[in-house]
Write an enzyme that holds these catalytic residues in place. Sequence first.
Site, mmCIF file in Angstrom:
data_model
loop_
_atom_site.group_PDB
_atom_site.id
_atom_site.type_symbol
_atom_site.label_atom_id
_atom_site.label_comp_id
_atom_site.label_asym_id
_atom_site.label_seq_id
_atom_site.Cartn_x
_atom_site.Cartn_y
_atom_site.Cartn_z
ATOM 1 N N HIS A 137 32.713 71.047 54.446
ATOM 2 C CA HIS A 137 32.380 71.015 53.644
ATOM 3 C C HIS A 137 33.736 70.522 52.425
ATOM 4 O O HIS A 137 34.262 70.193 52.549
ATOM 5 C CB HIS A 137 32.383 72.199 52.362
ATOM 6 C CG HIS A 137 30.979 73.031 53.207
ATOM 7 N ND1 HIS A 137 29.654 73.848 52.855
ATOM 8 C CD2 HIS A 137 31.047 74.273 54.099
ATOM 9 C CE1 HIS A 137 29.419 74.086 53.902
ATOM 10 N NE2 HIS A 137 29.885 74.768 54.707
ATOM 11 N N CYS A 143 27.323 71.232 57.814
ATOM 12 C CA CYS A 143 26.830 72.941 58.148
ATOM 13 C C CYS A 143 26.441 73.298 58.943
ATOM 14 O O CYS A 143 25.791 73.178 60.309
ATOM 15 C CB CYS A 143 27.511 73.510 57.396
ATOM 16 S SG CYS A 143 28.683 75.210 57.978
#
Length: 507
Positions: A430, A342
């Site tokens: 994630h 991310c």
Amino acid sequence: MRQGDGHGAGLLVTGTTSDAGKSVITAGICRWLARQGVKVAPFKAQNMSLNSVVSLDGAELGRAQAMQAAACGIEPAAEMNPVLLKPGGERTSQVIVHGRALGEADAVSYRDYTGQLREAALEGLTQLRKDYDAVICEGAGSPAEINLRPTDIANMGLARAARLPVLLAGDIDRGGVFAALHGTVALLEPADQALISGFVINKFRGAPELLDPGLRMLRDLTGRPVHGVLPWLDGLWLDTEDSLALSADRGEARPPVGEQTLRVAVVRFPRISNFTDIDALTVEPGVDVRFVTQPQELGDADLVVLPGSRATVADLAWLRRQGLTEEIARRAAAGLPVLGICGGYQMLAREIHDDVESGQGRVPGLGLLPATVRFAAEKTLGRSRGTAYGHPVSAYEIHHGQFDPEPGASSAEPFLDGYRDGSVYGTTWHGALENDAFRRAFLSDIARQAGRSFTPAADTDFAAEREARLDALGDLVQHNLDTDALWRLLESGPPTGLPVVPPGGAS
């Protein structure tokens, strides 16, 4: 366990400090109730955390509430955490209501949101109490933050509005637990004190009978019982709520399965977010995980991880000031693995265009992946599925950054939703490492590139490990708390006639 108004029962767990064990105790009570056949759900009116997840319908909520939902055996939902604050700078936070970002606020402008946030919190709790037989609520910080009491929606403000009995937990490992418990009650106004129904002492090491004189004195001074003493147990909780609980080692040391240990260095950004992505590595035998802030700490690492960040551009600047960028670039040039997740993935790009999060416009990235990142005003939220190394992967996304690969970048190849260029990997996903088969294949690939004789365990089951820890929390509550007293609080609400504790001491 329905009350006279037809709503499910409620209970609020607060603490004398942050990291007193509220999340763990809430999860343990949820698990204990679920094992009794109670239809139970968790709730936290307002959460300040950089660790979040995405529900099935695309709403963002705190990761701790998702773990508590797992303890209940249910899917997480926005109602369980109607207000989420994600700090981005020293004074500002992103305000998320019912799973959607409203905007940025500082300590002053936050007050303008108070009415809206209070309404959202009560709506969430009301809906859960309609849908479930019991709702176990978690407070935030301490109820004795008296400077914040007028705008409080997570502690006594919530308890007063919903008429909830309150358990006050104290961390004895910090020292001063009796003073903290007594002082917290004494600082509250009488109407708030009337809801403080009992105490829980957490993280005790030693023989419980040694506490008896203190427990008796605390009861005499406050008129309230201690409902139990929870012993110190290592390795109970994976999904810590924020970096306050982030230790240098996220898991227990485990012996290697093969000839060598695989060493993973995770960069601890000032605004690190979703560092829970690393939890699956900490339960893998033979994988040594440590969080680092200095270049010399990367020296013997087989894998360097750049995790998520709430402030990508600011944390990239910090990375440069620390001198970490040169060491990461040297490693990549030498063919040693680097993984960006991310925000960390965004840092690996050639260039970042950010008029949304930092407002700094065009910023050079690390240049280790052939792509440009452009921040979109609308946050991407969702559950994701794909394949990697021939194995299925499920994950979730929370990001503003959008990747544009450079035309003709023939060296890059797909990796999950992102890219791999040589030994450098990047993804916005994630939770990908929680997929066992993918994690083993990825670690095997990392070990090969790092020249390590490391073999991942063939039977590590992260979901089973998490379930075992939740069961351990349920056992902790069942064997160490006065569960009969908990039943009474859930069925009957706060006891009547509790004495007021004056600031001076004697009741």
